[in-house]
Design an enzyme around this catalytic site. Structure first.
Site, PDB file in Angstrom:
ATOM      1  N   ASN A 103       0.863  -1.179   0.000  1.00 43.42           N
ATOM      2  CA  ASN A 103       0.000   0.000   0.000  1.00 43.42           C
ATOM      3  C   ASN A 103       0.901   1.230   0.000  1.00 43.42           C
ATOM      4  OD1 ASN A 103      -1.805   2.040   0.492  1.00 43.42           O
ATOM      5  ND2 ASN A 103      -2.435   1.311   2.519  1.00 43.42           N
TER       6      ASN A 103
ATOM      7  N   LYS B 238       0.082   4.251  -0.203  1.00 35.59           N
ATOM      8  CA  LYS B 238      -0.560   5.420   0.431  1.00 35.59           C
ATOM      9  C   LYS B 238      -0.350   6.666  -0.441  1.00 35.59           C
ATOM     10  CE  LYS B 238      -0.164   3.071   4.815  1.00 35.59           C
ATOM     11  NZ  LYS B 238      -0.022   3.122   6.258  1.00 35.59           N
TER      12      LYS B 238
ATOM     13  N   GLU C 280      -6.741   4.479   8.025  1.00 32.47           N
ATOM     14  CA  GLU C 280      -6.540   5.909   7.728  1.00 32.47           C
ATOM     15  C   GLU C 280      -7.783   6.502   7.064  1.00 32.47           C
ATOM     16  OE1 GLU C 280      -2.825   5.349   5.670  1.00 32.47           O
ATOM     17  OE2 GLU C 280      -1.928   4.771   7.582  1.00 32.47           O
TER      18      GLU C 280
ATOM     19  N   GLU D 150      -5.018  -5.048  10.578  1.00 25.65           N
ATOM     20  CA  GLU D 150      -4.008  -4.008  10.771  1.00 25.65           C
ATOM     21  C   GLU D 150      -4.268  -3.285  12.087  1.00 25.65           C
ATOM     22  OE1 GLU D 150      -2.210  -2.780   6.686  1.00 25.65           O
ATOM     23  OE2 GLU D 150      -3.851  -1.445   7.170  1.00 25.65           O
TER      24      GLU D 150
ATOM     25  N   GLY E 103       2.765   2.275  10.771  1.00 21.96           N
ATOM     26  CA  GLY E 103       3.699   3.395  10.630  1.00 21.96           C
ATOM     27  C   GLY E 103       4.436   3.758  11.905  1.00 21.96           C
TER      28      GLY E 103
HETATM   29  P1  13P Z   1       3.181   0.376   7.648  1.00 21.84           P
HETATM   30  O1  13P Z   1       3.718  -0.892   7.040  1.00 21.84           O
HETATM   31  O2  13P Z   1       3.874   1.607   7.176  1.00 21.84           O
HETATM   32  O3  13P Z   1       3.082   0.270   9.144  1.00 21.84           O
HETATM   33  O4  13P Z   1       1.670   0.530   7.114  1.00 21.84           O
HETATM   34  C1  13P Z   1       0.804  -0.554   7.190  1.00 21.84           C
HETATM   35  C2  13P Z   1      -0.414  -0.231   6.446  1.00 21.84           C
HETATM   36  O5  13P Z   1      -1.187   0.624   6.829  1.00 21.84           O
HETATM   37  C3  13P Z   1      -0.672  -0.957   5.182  1.00 21.84           C
HETATM   38  O6  13P Z   1      -1.948  -0.731   4.713  1.00 21.84           O
END
Ligand code: 13P
Length: 252
Positions: A10, A12, A99, A169, A175
């Site tokens: 992802n 983002k 998110e 998640e 993050g």
């Molecule tokens: P990170 O791997 O940056 O923690 O993010 C996970 C995530 O939200 C994947 O959709």
């Protein structure tokens, strides 16, 4: 039949179109040899969806949208519909990411509407669930995840359901560099599987449940060794070709 590992990146809100295409090309090269072992997808921002799909055409890498709206078209400034995401070249769509829930007001109900819209457009949903730190500390993890799973999947039958991917998640692990331990993750994954069994019976055994939240090359193998962890949804580490490739190959 064992479930085929499914790893998705992802991206983002990262990568311009030029950067996205460059990353896609690099991944295509690095991952060509895992063709039959692992299913792989990348979810670039909407502006890069079509160019990335073109750059990956004929490869073993698939493309996913990061969300989609539940209406086909209309006066919804800034939104993108499921048929648009599909036509741009996506096979999958991530829905209900924390998110989106946290910053853009998505609820179990609107996630469910998006799920139905995605299916109608021929997209395969990757449905995200997960608790906040406060909810975990209040011992509410399984309750919250149950509500999210049942809410997102309302009205979906077993024959369609088995094409779904779920992603657990934990919000506190996204993050943050904090990963759920493989035991913590497996506990929730097993719980999600039991909920899917209630909904869909034996078809639940075909559903892949990805773990997401600070998955890195050095923790991926341990997480993926758990019986109900069937893949990963990777954020930060999916932006570096070598790291994402290492995660895809982690299961051996
Ligand atoms: P990170 O791997 O940056 O923690 O993010 C996970 C995530 O939200 C994947 O959709």
């Amino acid at each position: 039949m064992p479930r085929k590992t499914f790893v998705a990146g992802n991206w983002k809100m990262h990568k311009t179109t030029a950067e996205s295409v460059a990353l896609a090309r690099e991944l295509r090269q690095l991952l060509a040899q895992v063709r039959d072992r692992v299913q792989i997808a990348v979810a670039p921002p909407f502006t890069s969806l079509h160019p990335v799909a073109q750059a990956l055409e004929g490869s073993n890498l698939e493309v996913a949208g990061q969300t989609c709206h539940f209406e086909v078209q209309g006066a919804f400034t800034g939104e993108v519909s499921a048929p648009m995401v599909r036509e741009a070249g996506a096979r999958h769509v991530i829905l209900g990411h924390s998110e989106r829930r946290q910053f853009f007001g998505e609820t179990d109900e609107t996630v469910n509407k998006r799920v139905h819209a995605a299916l109608k457009a021929g997209l395969l949903p990757i449905v995200c669930v997960g608790e906040t730190l406060q909810e975990r500390e209040g011992n509410r993890t399984l309750e919250v995840v149950s509500r999210q799973v049942k809410g997102a999947l309302a009205g979906i039958g077993a024959d369609v359901g088995k094409t779904f991917t779920l992603a657990y998640e934990p919000v506190w692990a996204i993050g943050t560099g904090k990963t759920a331990t493989s035991r913590q993750a497996q506990e929730v994954h097993a719980h999600v599987r039991s909920l899917l069994k209630e909904l869909w019976g034996a078809a639940a055994d075909e559903v892949r449940i990805q773990y997401g939240g600070s998955v890195k090359p050095d923790n991926a193998a341990e997480l993926l060794s758990q019986p109900d962890i069937d893949g990963a949804l990777v954020g930060g580490a999916s932006l570096k070709a070598a790291d994402f490739a290492a995660i895809v190959k982690a299961k051996g």
